[in-house]
Write an enzyme that holds these catalytic residues in place. Sequence first.
Site, short mmCIF file in Angstrom:
data_model
loop_
_atom_site.label_atom_id
_atom_site.label_comp_id
_atom_site.label_asym_id
_atom_site.label_seq_id
_atom_site.Cartn_x
_atom_site.Cartn_y
_atom_site.Cartn_z
CB ALA A 65 13.41 14.49 -26.32
N GLY A 109 17.07 12.47 -23.36
CA GLY A 109 17.87 12.76 -24.55
C GLY A 109 19.15 13.52 -24.23
CD GLU A 112 18.24 8.72 -24.71
OE1 GLU A 112 17.56 9.77 -24.83
OE2 GLU A 112 17.78 7.61 -24.95
CD GLU A 132 14.20 8.91 -21.49
OE1 GLU A 132 14.51 8.36 -20.40
OE2 GLU A 132 15.05 9.26 -22.32
N1 CAA Z 1 11.11 19.48 -22.49
C1 CAA Z 1 10.51 20.69 -22.58
N2 CAA Z 1 10.63 21.66 -21.65
C2 CAA Z 1 11.41 21.38 -20.58
C3 CAA Z 1 12.06 20.15 -20.42
C4 CAA Z 1 11.91 19.17 -21.45
N3 CAA Z 1 12.53 17.97 -21.42
N4 CAA Z 1 12.74 20.16 -19.25
C5 CAA Z 1 12.54 21.37 -18.70
N5 CAA Z 1 11.72 22.11 -19.50
C6 CAA Z 1 11.24 23.48 -19.27
C7 CAA Z 1 10.17 23.50 -18.20
O1 CAA Z 1 8.89 23.14 -18.74
C8 CAA Z 1 10.25 24.93 -17.74
O2 CAA Z 1 9.59 25.75 -18.68
P1 CAA Z 1 8.46 26.80 -18.18
O3 CAA Z 1 9.23 27.77 -17.33
O4 CAA Z 1 7.97 27.39 -19.46
O5 CAA Z 1 7.46 26.02 -17.41
C9 CAA Z 1 11.75 25.24 -17.85
O6 CAA Z 1 12.29 24.27 -18.73
C10 CAA Z 1 12.47 25.11 -16.51
O7 CAA Z 1 12.20 23.82 -15.99
P2 CAA Z 1 11.62 23.57 -14.52
O8 CAA Z 1 10.80 24.72 -14.06
O9 CAA Z 1 10.96 22.23 -14.52
O10 CAA Z 1 12.99 23.53 -13.70
P3 CAA Z 1 13.28 22.78 -12.34
O11 CAA Z 1 14.60 23.25 -11.87
O12 CAA Z 1 12.13 22.90 -11.40
O13 CAA Z 1 13.37 21.22 -12.73
C11 CAA Z 1 14.08 19.36 -14.08
C12 CAA Z 1 14.41 20.77 -13.57
C13 CAA Z 1 14.13 18.35 -12.91
C14 CAA Z 1 15.17 18.98 -15.08
C15 CAA Z 1 12.69 19.32 -14.74
O14 CAA Z 1 12.62 20.40 -15.66
C16 CAA Z 1 12.37 18.07 -15.50
O15 CAA Z 1 12.04 17.05 -14.87
N6 CAA Z 1 12.46 18.07 -16.85
C17 CAA Z 1 12.07 16.96 -17.68
C18 CAA Z 1 13.11 15.85 -17.65
C19 CAA Z 1 12.68 14.69 -18.52
O16 CAA Z 1 11.68 14.05 -18.27
N7 CAA Z 1 13.45 14.38 -19.59
C20 CAA Z 1 13.15 13.33 -20.52
C21 CAA Z 1 12.47 13.89 -21.72
S1 CAA Z 1 11.88 12.62 -22.85
C22 CAA Z 1 13.24 12.13 -23.74
O17 CAA Z 1 14.32 12.65 -23.57
C23 CAA Z 1 13.02 11.03 -24.77
C24 CAA Z 1 14.25 10.50 -25.41
O18 CAA Z 1 14.90 9.62 -24.91
C25 CAA Z 1 14.67 10.95 -26.70
#
Ligand code: CAA
Length: 258
Positions: A65, A109, A112, A132
Amino acid sequence: MAYETLIVDVEDHVCVIKLNRPEALNALNKQLLEELAEALEDSQKNDKVRCIVLTGSEKAFAAGADIKMMQEKSFSEVFLEDMFTSESERIGRIRKPIIAAVSGYALGGGCELAMMCDFIICSDTAKFGQPEINLGVSAGLGGTQRLTRYVGKSKAMEMNLTGRLMEADEAERCGLVSRVVPVKKLLDEALSAALKISEKSMLTTMAVKEMVNRAHEMPLAEGLRFERRIFHSLFSTEDQKEGMAAFSEKRDAQFRDK
Ligand code: CAA
């Protein structure tokens, strides 16, 4: 219908929906989820479509998400808007088979959403997880519920509590995905499975989807009764007569969804 966060293409009875927010690794914001629900509902209504493939990019199916969308929200806001409920229920009501073709990250998400599909084919580069917990929240779209049913309590608990990611081979071993394929072949393999499904009677594919999903929702005795009655009812279709006649006559069946 033109979408800003999706690329949708219908060919040979298969609708391919590609999540398309590359700047955010396909993070699921409200617009994307609403467009996805709409595209799936359109596919449900479109007589040409017999199976759906949902995919992302090579780097990410979806990284969860959208954290930036959620960051400033309060409990009262997410509770009152009932965040994610209507979109996920709309996706859950689609009756045609949906295959998730997952490459790269399927996190939070994203994992999911893949589990909301009917089965998952993934590339050898896929990584699944419910991270998360690292954000001070829990999964909210099925990560504690569907994942537990897919992989059992121990792995689901570990992934949800530690945020550990699971690689493709482990995902196949524990039944989260049906198959792992080389990344360059992912879409072809998913399309070929979708084409096989498209050749069957849609009366049967839609019934089977409902029957398998009942296995998660009902006690075994009720599920078996439900299955037996649907099986019986399929004998009222022309497609049953055609399928069995084709077998006896050693030819391919021509199903007409009747
Ligand atoms: N939400 C918003 N933006 C996201 C995102 C997310 N879940 N995941 C990645 N992005 C964005 C980053 O912020 C980045 O944007 P900027 O260039 O503007 O900074 C862009 O996508 C590229 O990401 P990274 O630079 O972080 O890429 P990476 O290769 O270094 O890392 C990754 C990849 C390990 C997937 C890392 O992006 C990450 O950890 N993402 C978040 C994963 C996460 O925590 N997901 C759970 C979300 S909460 C949820 O999903 C709740 C639910 O159950 C409904």
